[in-house]
Design a protein around this motif. Structure first.
Motif, PDB file in Angstrom:
ATOM      1  N   ARG A   1      -6.487  -3.338  -6.908  1.00  0.00           N
ATOM      2  CA  ARG A   1      -7.844  -4.214  -6.017  1.00  0.00           C
ATOM      3  C   ARG A   1      -6.879  -3.491  -4.397  1.00  0.00           C
ATOM      4  O   ARG A   1      -5.671  -4.089  -4.452  1.00  0.00           O
ATOM      5  CB  ARG A   1      -7.640  -5.583  -6.399  1.00  0.00           C
ATOM      6  N   LEU A   2      -7.294  -2.404  -4.521  1.00  0.00           N
ATOM      7  CA  LEU A   2      -7.260  -2.285  -2.724  1.00  0.00           C
ATOM      8  C   LEU A   2      -6.897  -2.973  -1.841  1.00  0.00           C
ATOM      9  O   LEU A   2      -6.191  -2.739  -0.850  1.00  0.00           O
ATOM     10  CB  LEU A   2      -8.022  -0.872  -2.149  1.00  0.00           C
ATOM     11  N   GLY A   3      -8.335  -4.095  -2.108  1.00  0.00           N
ATOM     12  CA  GLY A   3      -7.966  -4.933  -0.709  1.00  0.00           C
ATOM     13  C   GLY A   3      -6.089  -5.753  -0.645  1.00  0.00           C
ATOM     14  O   GLY A   3      -5.817  -6.415   0.049  1.00  0.00           O
ATOM     15  N   SER A   4      -5.658  -5.781  -1.883  1.00  0.00           N
ATOM     16  CA  SER A   4      -4.682  -6.815  -2.664  1.00  0.00           C
ATOM     17  C   SER A   4      -3.012  -5.979  -1.565  1.00  0.00           C
ATOM     18  O   SER A   4      -2.150  -6.745  -2.188  1.00  0.00           O
ATOM     19  CB  SER A   4      -4.544  -7.531  -3.499  1.00  0.00           C
ATOM     20  N   LEU A   5      -3.531  -5.236  -2.239  1.00  0.00           N
ATOM     21  CA  LEU A   5      -1.917  -4.111  -1.907  1.00  0.00           C
ATOM     22  C   LEU A   5      -1.546  -3.863  -0.746  1.00  0.00           C
ATOM     23  O   LEU A   5      -1.863  -3.816   0.520  1.00  0.00           O
ATOM     24  CB  LEU A   5      -1.912  -2.551  -2.344  1.00  0.00           C
ATOM     25  N   GLU A   6       0.046  -4.103  -0.611  1.00  0.00           N
ATOM     26  CA  GLU A   6       0.661  -4.149   0.526  1.00  0.00           C
ATOM     27  C   GLU A   6       1.551  -2.401   0.488  1.00  0.00           C
ATOM     28  O   GLU A   6       1.593  -1.943   1.918  1.00  0.00           O
ATOM     29  CB  GLU A   6       1.492  -5.344   0.870  1.00  0.00           C
ATOM     30  N   ARG A   7       2.197  -2.053  -0.015  1.00  0.00           N
ATOM     31  CA  ARG A   7       2.168  -0.766  -1.565  1.00  0.00           C
ATOM     32  C   ARG A   7       2.212  -0.569  -2.153  1.00  0.00           C
ATOM     33  O   ARG A   7       2.829  -1.329  -2.623  1.00  0.00           O
ATOM     34  CB  ARG A   7       3.847  -0.688   0.032  1.00  0.00           C
ATOM     35  N   PRO A   8       2.689   0.596  -2.626  1.00  0.00           N
ATOM     36  CA  PRO A   8       2.317   1.170  -3.944  1.00  0.00           C
ATOM     37  C   PRO A   8       3.289   1.330  -4.749  1.00  0.00           C
ATOM     38  O   PRO A   8       2.652   0.165  -5.884  1.00  0.00           O
ATOM     39  CB  PRO A   8       1.997   2.460  -3.763  1.00  0.00           C
ATOM     40  N   SER A   9       4.813   0.550  -4.700  1.00  0.00           N
ATOM     41  CA  SER A   9       5.727   0.315  -5.273  1.00  0.00           C
ATOM     42  C   SER A   9       5.128  -1.366  -5.674  1.00  0.00           C
ATOM     43  O   SER A   9       6.419  -1.282  -6.122  1.00  0.00           O
ATOM     44  CB  SER A   9       7.339   0.217  -3.843  1.00  0.00           C
ATOM     45  N   ASP A  10       4.337  -2.295  -4.782  1.00  0.00           N
ATOM     46  CA  ASP A  10       4.254  -3.726  -5.287  1.00  0.00           C
ATOM     47  C   ASP A  10       3.748  -3.117  -6.934  1.00  0.00           C
ATOM     48  O   ASP A  10       4.101  -4.359  -7.605  1.00  0.00           O
ATOM     49  CB  ASP A  10       3.173  -3.826  -4.946  1.00  0.00           C
ATOM     50  N   LEU A  11       2.992  -2.397  -7.262  1.00  0.00           N
ATOM     51  CA  LEU A  11       3.393  -1.923  -8.761  1.00  0.00           C
ATOM     52  C   LEU A  11       3.919  -1.889  -9.267  1.00  0.00           C
ATOM     53  O   LEU A  11       4.121  -1.660 -10.940  1.00  0.00           O
ATOM     54  CB  LEU A  11       1.624  -0.460  -8.888  1.00  0.00           C
ATOM     55  N   ALA A  12       5.291  -1.810  -8.899  1.00  0.00           N
ATOM     56  CA  ALA A  12       6.074  -1.370 -10.159  1.00  0.00           C
ATOM     57  C   ALA A  12       6.784  -2.721 -11.211  1.00  0.00           C
ATOM     58  O   ALA A  12       6.878  -2.052 -11.952  1.00  0.00           O
ATOM     59  CB  ALA A  12       7.676  -0.859  -9.183  1.00  0.00           C
ATOM     60  N   GLU A  13       6.598  -3.885 -10.861  1.00  0.00           N
ATOM     61  CA  GLU A  13       6.749  -5.047 -11.248  1.00  0.00           C
ATOM     62  C   GLU A  13       5.585  -5.096 -12.699  1.00  0.00           C
ATOM     63  O   GLU A  13       5.804  -5.911 -13.596  1.00  0.00           O
ATOM     64  CB  GLU A  13       6.507  -6.199 -10.807  1.00  0.00           C
ATOM     65  N   ARG A  14       4.637  -4.307 -12.364  1.00  0.00           N
ATOM     66  CA  ARG A  14       3.291  -3.700 -13.754  1.00  0.00           C
ATOM     67  C   ARG A  14       4.347  -2.603 -14.420  1.00  0.00           C
ATOM     68  O   ARG A  14       3.192  -2.567 -15.201  1.00  0.00           O
ATOM     69  CB  ARG A  14       2.740  -4.183 -13.939  1.00  0.00           C
ATOM     70  N   LEU A  15       4.972  -2.102 -14.597  1.00  0.00           N
ATOM     71  CA  LEU A  15       4.929  -0.837 -15.270  1.00  0.00           C
ATOM     72  C   LEU A  15       5.273  -0.806 -16.762  1.00  0.00           C
ATOM     73  O   LEU A  15       5.764  -2.324 -17.236  1.00  0.00           O
ATOM     74  CB  LEU A  15       6.391  -0.081 -14.695  1.00  0.00           C
TER      75      LEU A  15
END
Length: 273
Positions: free
Chosen positions: A183-197
């Motif tokens: 959800r783009l509005g909640s994203l600070e930086r793309p690497s925040d997705l790393a915890e959901r790999l």
């Protein structure tokens, strides 16, 4: 679970393959994955004579299976969904939600279906997090072997309310792509997705591994696209994807980027060694 035994070695005769998950589930948690499946695999589901989709390890409540049926039928009206859970009490609790096109049964990675049917889709979300990385290849191989010839396995992880999600798509031949969705509005930086790999990649986010290099470049492209934030997070994401495409082989385009998604070939992020 810390055991390094394989799912097969833990199986008693006649019992389902796998282990009980925590069962955490929330309505709409898997909406991003479902939308992507409907968009990218809908045509294959429509071509199938009697398509069956499996929600594997749906958890303590049946919401994800109920929602999967509704979303897939928008793309393929003849699809049926079977929710499979290894915990018998969860299956019993889901039975009242059965309806035309939706059923629930006890099972695990062996994916038990009537008449040995091969599913056109297996969705396994937040199932392998408790397993060791070394077990992933065996589970993938087992599930891919159950697929119909044109079938798809989608395995990945998301947060509790579905804002951030990363999944691997696999065919009968093995892994094909990796998708990052947010959800783009909640994203600070793309690497925040790393915890959901997914489990196959989460321990590989270290220097020298392709997924680490990709997330590094993702963050750099996101930072460079900061001026586009004035036009909204979606425009910034699209600009970021265009920049990444110069160095990474993205397989999707603006139509999916606008949904807060980005997909690469598995080979681009495959762990080394």
């Amino acid at each position: 679970m810390a055991s390094r035994s394989t799912p097969s070695s833990r199986r008693a005769p006649g019992r389902p393959v796998g282990s009980v998950t925590r069962g955490t589930t929330n309505p709409n948690r898997l909406r991003r994955m479902d939308r992507w499946i409907a968009a990218t695999h809908g045509a294959a589901l429509r071509r199938a004579e009697a398509p069956v989709a499996v929600d594997l390890g749906y958890g303590a409540a049946p919401w994800t299976a109920v929602e999967l049926l509704a979303r897939l039928r928008d793309a393929a009206p003849r699809v049926r969904v079977v929710g499979i859970e290894i915990e018998p009490a969860r299956v019993a609790g889901a039975k009242p939600y059965e309806r035309e096109g939706l059923s629930f049964r006890h099972g695990g990675f062996e994916v038990p279906l009537d008449g040995g049917a091969r599913p056109a889709l297996i969705r396994a979300a937040n199932v392998l997090r408790q397993y060791d990385e070394e077990q992933v290849a065996e589970v993938w191989a087992r599930l891919c072997a159950r697929l119909a010839p044109d079938g798809l396995l989608v395995e990945g992880t998301c947060d509790e309310i579905g804002r951030r999600h990363v999944w691997v798509a696999l065919g009968p031949e093995g892994a094909r792509t990796v998708t990052f969705a947010t959800r783009l509005g909640s994203l600070e930086r793309p690497s925040d997705l790393a915890e959901r790999l997914p489990k196959a990649l989460i321990h590989r986010n270290v220097p020298g591994e392709p997924v680490h290099a990709f997330l590094r470049d993702f963050d750099r492209a996101w930072a460079a696209a900061a001026p586009y934030a004035a036009y909204g997070a979606r425009q910034r994401w699209i600009r970021t994807a265009r920049a990444l495409a110069g160095d990474w082989p993205l397989v999707d385009g603006p139509r999916r980027w606008r949904q807060g998604e980005l997909t690469l070939p598995w080979e681009a992020l495959r762990p080394v060694g």
